[in-house]
Design a protein around this motif. Structure first.
Motif, PDB file in Angstrom:
ATOM      1  N   ASN A 131       0.816  -1.283   0.011  1.00 35.05           N
ATOM      2  CA  ASN A 131      -0.012   0.124  -0.056  1.00 35.05           C
ATOM      3  C   ASN A 131       0.938   1.367   0.055  1.00 35.05           C
ATOM      4  OD1 ASN A 131      -2.145  -1.566  -0.027  1.00 35.05           O
ATOM      5  ND2 ASN A 131      -2.512  -1.402   2.313  1.00 35.05           N
TER       6      ASN A 131
ATOM      7  N   GLU B 213       2.226   1.894  -3.454  1.00 31.71           N
ATOM      8  CA  GLU B 213       1.167   2.274  -4.409  1.00 31.71           C
ATOM      9  C   GLU B 213       0.647   3.875  -4.104  1.00 31.71           C
ATOM     10  OE1 GLU B 213      -2.312  -0.113  -4.106  1.00 31.71           O
ATOM     11  OE2 GLU B 213      -1.234  -1.823  -4.933  1.00 31.71           O
ATOM     12  N   ASN B 214       1.094   4.468  -3.096  1.00 29.73           N
ATOM     13  CA  ASN B 214       0.680   5.717  -2.619  1.00 29.73           C
ATOM     14  C   ASN B 214       1.564   6.972  -3.757  1.00 29.73           C
ATOM     15  OD1 ASN B 214       0.138   8.246  -1.529  1.00 29.73           O
ATOM     16  ND2 ASN B 214       1.017   7.567   0.410  1.00 29.73           N
ATOM     17  N   GLU B 215       0.864   7.515  -4.506  1.00 34.28           N
ATOM     18  CA  GLU B 215       1.364   8.407  -5.429  1.00 34.28           C
ATOM     19  C   GLU B 215       2.153   9.578  -4.760  1.00 34.28           C
ATOM     20  OE1 GLU B 215      -1.317   9.568  -8.454  1.00 34.28           O
ATOM     21  OE2 GLU B 215      -1.982   7.404  -8.642  1.00 34.28           O
ATOM     22  N   GLN B 216       1.892   9.938  -3.632  1.00 34.09           N
ATOM     23  CA  GLN B 216       2.492  11.203  -2.904  1.00 34.09           C
ATOM     24  C   GLN B 216       3.697  10.704  -2.445  1.00 34.09           C
ATOM     25  OE1 GLN B 216      -0.161  12.053   0.382  1.00 34.09           O
ATOM     26  NE2 GLN B 216      -1.840  12.776  -0.973  1.00 34.09           N
TER      27      GLN B 216
ATOM     28  N   PHE C 123       5.960   9.224  -4.116  1.00 36.32           N
ATOM     29  CA  PHE C 123       7.303   9.358  -5.295  1.00 36.32           C
ATOM     30  C   PHE C 123       6.639  10.785  -5.737  1.00 36.32           C
ATOM     31  CE2 PHE C 123       6.954   4.916  -4.892  1.00 36.32           C
ATOM     32  CZ  PHE C 123       8.149   4.358  -4.649  1.00 36.32           C
TER      33      PHE C 123
END
Length: 63
Positions: free
Chosen positions: A55, A58-61, A63
């Protein structure tokens, strides 16, 4: 006379028996030994990831 005949026949018998003795010869081969290995190696790597780490990735924040 009988002793000479018996002795000569014994010598003849021993020489004939020695001629019939099997012989084994070990010789190296003339050509080098070739070992042909046609092997197909397949591997699969499976990585188990903890749900929390999954999870987080998968967090776009991030990267």
């Amino acid at each position: 006379m009988k002793l000479a005949a018996a002795l000569s026949s014994t010598v003849l018998l021993i020489s004939v028996m020695a001629g019939c003795t099997p012989t084994v010869k070990i010789e190296p081969p003339d050509k080098p030994i070739v070992i042909n290995l046609n092997v197909k190696i397949e591997h699969e790597i499976r990585i188990k990831v903890d749900k929390e780490l999954d999870n987080l990735l998968e967090n776009e924040q991030l990267f």
